[in-house]
Write an enzyme that holds these catalytic residues in place. Structure first.
Site, short mmCIF file in Angstrom:
data_model
loop_
_atom_site.label_atom_id
_atom_site.label_comp_id
_atom_site.label_asym_id
_atom_site.label_seq_id
_atom_site.Cartn_x
_atom_site.Cartn_y
_atom_site.Cartn_z
N LEU A 88 25.60 37.72 39.57
CA LEU A 88 25.25 38.94 40.29
C LEU A 88 25.38 40.14 39.33
CD1 LEU A 88 24.75 40.54 42.94
CD2 LEU A 88 27.21 40.48 43.33
N ILE A 97 29.78 36.11 33.58
CA ILE A 97 29.58 35.06 34.59
C ILE A 97 30.53 33.87 34.35
CG2 ILE A 97 27.89 33.61 35.82
CD1 ILE A 97 27.54 36.77 35.99
N GLN A 142 59.35 42.81 32.89
CA GLN A 142 60.51 43.69 32.66
C GLN A 142 61.81 42.89 32.74
OE1 GLN A 142 59.96 46.71 31.74
NE2 GLN A 142 62.07 47.41 31.60
N ILE A 143 61.89 42.02 33.74
CA ILE A 143 63.11 41.22 33.93
C ILE A 143 63.32 40.28 32.74
CG2 ILE A 143 64.07 39.32 35.35
CD1 ILE A 143 62.80 40.84 37.79
N GLY A 186 62.45 41.40 26.18
CA GLY A 186 61.57 41.13 25.03
C GLY A 186 60.84 39.81 25.16
N GLU A 234 35.22 40.42 41.74
CA GLU A 234 34.79 40.25 43.14
C GLU A 234 35.04 41.52 43.96
OE1 GLU A 234 34.98 36.49 45.09
OE2 GLU A 234 35.21 35.41 43.19
N THR A 263 36.02 45.78 42.93
CA THR A 263 37.19 46.50 42.43
C THR A 263 38.03 47.03 43.60
OG1 THR A 263 36.02 48.61 42.43
CG2 THR A 263 35.86 47.31 40.40
N GLU A 291 38.61 50.03 44.22
CA GLU A 291 37.89 51.18 44.80
C GLU A 291 36.84 50.66 45.80
OE1 GLU A 291 38.44 50.75 41.52
OE2 GLU A 291 39.91 52.33 41.20
C1 LIG Z 1 36.62 37.74 33.70
C2 LIG Z 1 35.55 38.18 34.65
C3 LIG Z 1 34.86 37.24 35.40
C4 LIG Z 1 33.81 37.64 36.25
N1 LIG Z 1 33.08 36.70 36.92
C5 LIG Z 1 31.92 37.07 37.55
C6 LIG Z 1 31.03 36.09 38.09
O1 LIG Z 1 31.27 34.89 38.04
N2 LIG Z 1 29.89 36.53 38.68
C7 LIG Z 1 29.56 37.85 38.76
O2 LIG Z 1 28.50 38.18 39.28
N3 LIG Z 1 30.41 38.81 38.27
C8 LIG Z 1 31.56 38.44 37.66
N4 LIG Z 1 32.42 39.40 37.14
C9 LIG Z 1 32.06 40.81 37.27
C10 LIG Z 1 32.95 41.60 38.20
O3 LIG Z 1 32.75 41.20 39.53
C11 LIG Z 1 32.64 43.08 37.94
O4 LIG Z 1 33.20 43.40 36.68
C12 LIG Z 1 33.18 43.99 39.01
O5 LIG Z 1 32.50 43.80 40.22
C13 LIG Z 1 33.07 45.49 38.63
O6 LIG Z 1 31.79 45.79 38.16
P1 LIG Z 1 31.63 46.56 36.77
O7 LIG Z 1 32.42 45.82 35.75
O8 LIG Z 1 30.18 46.73 36.51
O9 LIG Z 1 32.29 47.95 36.99
P2 LIG Z 1 31.55 49.28 37.57
O10 LIG Z 1 30.84 48.94 38.82
O11 LIG Z 1 30.78 49.90 36.47
O12 LIG Z 1 32.80 50.18 37.91
C14 LIG Z 1 33.51 50.92 36.92
C15 LIG Z 1 34.59 51.71 37.65
O13 LIG Z 1 33.99 52.64 38.56
C16 LIG Z 1 34.48 52.46 39.86
N5 LIG Z 1 33.44 52.77 40.84
C17 LIG Z 1 32.17 52.30 40.88
N6 LIG Z 1 31.53 52.81 41.94
C18 LIG Z 1 32.40 53.63 42.59
C19 LIG Z 1 32.33 54.47 43.74
N7 LIG Z 1 31.22 54.55 44.48
N8 LIG Z 1 33.44 55.15 44.11
C20 LIG Z 1 34.58 55.08 43.38
N9 LIG Z 1 34.70 54.31 42.27
C21 LIG Z 1 33.64 53.60 41.87
C22 LIG Z 1 34.90 50.98 39.91
O14 LIG Z 1 35.81 50.73 40.95
C23 LIG Z 1 35.50 50.81 38.52
O15 LIG Z 1 36.79 51.32 38.51
C24 LIG Z 1 33.50 39.01 36.36
C25 LIG Z 1 34.22 39.96 35.62
C26 LIG Z 1 35.21 39.56 34.75
C27 LIG Z 1 35.91 40.60 33.93
#
Ligand SMILES: Cc1cc2nc3c(=O)[nH]c(=O)nc-3n(C[C@H](O)[C@H](O)[C@H](O)COP(=O)(O)OP(=O)(O)OC[C@H]3O[C@@H](n4cnc5c(N)ncnc54)[C@H](O)[C@@H]3O)c2cc1C
Length: 384
Positions: free
Chosen positions: A125, A159, A341-342, A345, A368, A370, A372
């Site tokens: 996604l 992904i 912390q507990i 080092g 899945e 954030t 926010e």
């Molecule tokens: C290890 C790992 C595994 C993952 N696995 C998958 C997977 O299998 N499939 C998949 O599809 N994705 C996957 N992801 C992606 C993950 O779901 C996204 O990173 C996550 O949804 C956030 O999207 P972004 O990184 O583009 O951040 P952004 O959407 O760019 O957000 C950046 C910051 O802005 C904030 N923000 C954005 N919009 C708003 C708003 N309207 N109001 C306030 N704050 C806002 C966010 O909360 C965040 O703090 C994975 C990510 C990681 C790191």
């Protein structure tokens, strides 16, 4: 109301707990350090039936439910989160879309291998330019009527399970047209591994989840049969919203496991570590830290039990799933910080599980949806 687990649920919890302690704990630090994927652990989880937990037997599943998956995830994450996220993504993001939305032919082709753990599937996604705002999807799929194929162009970021030796496919969301209101028409398409034009980049170098598999994917005139459309055309939005709502309960369970693992390790360490002539666990400052950690893990567990119970009862559960995910991920980060912390080092040394927990906790507030985004979902559900 009854919050106690049934005998069957307790038995599942215990068998996964034993497996995590006996088969995962001794080898996972090495995988984590070397950034290698734990194929042998995945094979054993497959034999235990963990990949088939919430699916009916007619598809090769174990005939359990989503809560059973959550219990297993919690127990795995209590020991290690890379293994837990591999299972979570394989089931809730990999196999579930095909089970929920796939045609009989797609289910027949893919589910037996996915539910046995013989193969894994990824869910694409997120894109390099857009994550939380899935409406910003740039990947496009155009139907070529001369060959009856989708031609996919674009890329997906971060992904999970997309580049292992046993990854069979990824489902990707793509823009397939324009809706009558001018918004993007999104659809989901199955792309089998090895399809020409589908490239998997080398694994990311991550802060945590080092024994899990994460890649950027590129689609360059990648052609798949029209029959690889998952469910109906234009249903992409509705499909991933459902998948993510459920997935949040699973991530909450995983986060509770990590939070509880921090309690386990802290109690053990506080009884052993001496300072000023006695175990540090004798000091109330340490006891209160651990009591607060237990309180947080417990309340987060109740939140995901509630969301799962509503989902299984067929009631609306969006808000409760967001609450569970938001609370449990916050608690996981809090507990990982306090456990470190507990440990003083030693908590900063990779040989201690709490160091791994600390590194693995932060992503729970991001993946899945954030924190926010969870707050946005809760507020929207309250009519704002
Ligand atoms: C290890 C790992 C595994 C993952 N696995 C998958 C997977 O299998 N499939 C998949 O599809 N994705 C996957 N992801 C992606 C993950 O779901 C996204 O990173 C996550 O949804 C956030 O999207 P972004 O990184 O583009 O951040 P952004 O959407 O760019 O957000 C950046 C910051 O802005 C904030 N923000 C954005 N919009 C708003 C708003 N309207 N109001 C306030 N704050 C806002 C966010 O909360 C965040 O703090 C994975 C990510 C990681 C790191």
């Amino acid at each position: 109301m009854d919050f106690r687990l049934s005998e069957e649920q307790e038995a599942l919890r215990e068998s996964v707990r034993d497996f995590a302690r006996e088969a995962v704990a001794p080898v996972i630090a090495e995988h984590y350090e070397q950034h290698t994927f734990p194929y042998e652990i995945v094979r054993q989880m497959g034999k235990m039936g963990l990949f088939g937990l919430p699916f009916p037997e007619e598809h090769g599943g174990m005939g359990g439910d989503y809560f059973a998956l959550c219990l297993a995830l919690e127990e795995l994450a209590r020991v290690d989160s890379s293994v837990a996220i591999t299972l979570e993504a394989a089931v809730s993001l990999g196999a579930m879309p095909i089970f929920r939305f796939g045609t009989a032919a797609q289910q027949e082709r893919w589910l037996p291998k996915l539910l046995s753990g013989e193969a894994l599937a990824g869910f694409g996604l997120t894109e390099p330019g857009t994550g939380s705002d899935a409406g910003g999807t740039q990947t496009r799929a155009v139907l070529d009527p001369s060959t009856d194929e989708w031609v996919i162009n674009g890329s997906k970021a971060f992904i999970t399970n997309s580049g292992t030796d046993i990854t069979a496919l990824v489902t990707v969301t793509a823009v397939t047209g324009t809706n009558p209101d001018g918004s993007k028409e999104l659809s989901t398409i199955i792309v089998p591994s090895g399809t020409p034009g589908f490239t998997v980049a080398p694994a990311y170098s991550k802060v945590g989840w080092n024994a899990s598999d994460t890649h950027e994917l590129t689609f360059d005139d990648c052609r798949v049969p029209a029959a690889n459309l998952l469910g109906a055309r234009g249903r992409g939005f509705a499909q991933f919203l459902r998948i993510l709502d459920e997935g949040r309960i699973a991530i909450a369970a995983l986060a509770v496991g990590l939070a509880q693992g921090c309690v386990d390790e802290s109690v053990k360490y506080a009884k052993e570590r001496q300072a000023f002539g006695q175990p540090i666990g004798n000091y109330q400052a340490i006891q209160f830290k651990i009591a607060d950690m237990e309180l947080k893990a417990h309340t987060a567990r109740l939140a995901y039990y509630d969301a799962a119970a509503r989902m299984l009862a067929g009631e609306p559960f969006k808000r409760q799933a967001a609450i569970a995910k938001l609370h449990a991920s916050t608690v996981a980060v809090d507990n990982a910080r306090e456990a470190t912390q507990i440990h003083g080092g030693y908590g900063f040394m990779n040989e201690y599980p709490v160091a791994r927990f600390w590194r693995d906790s932060k992503i729970l507030e991001i993946g899945e949806g954030t924190s926010e985004v969870q707050r946005m979902i809760i507020a929207r559900d309250l009519g704002m």
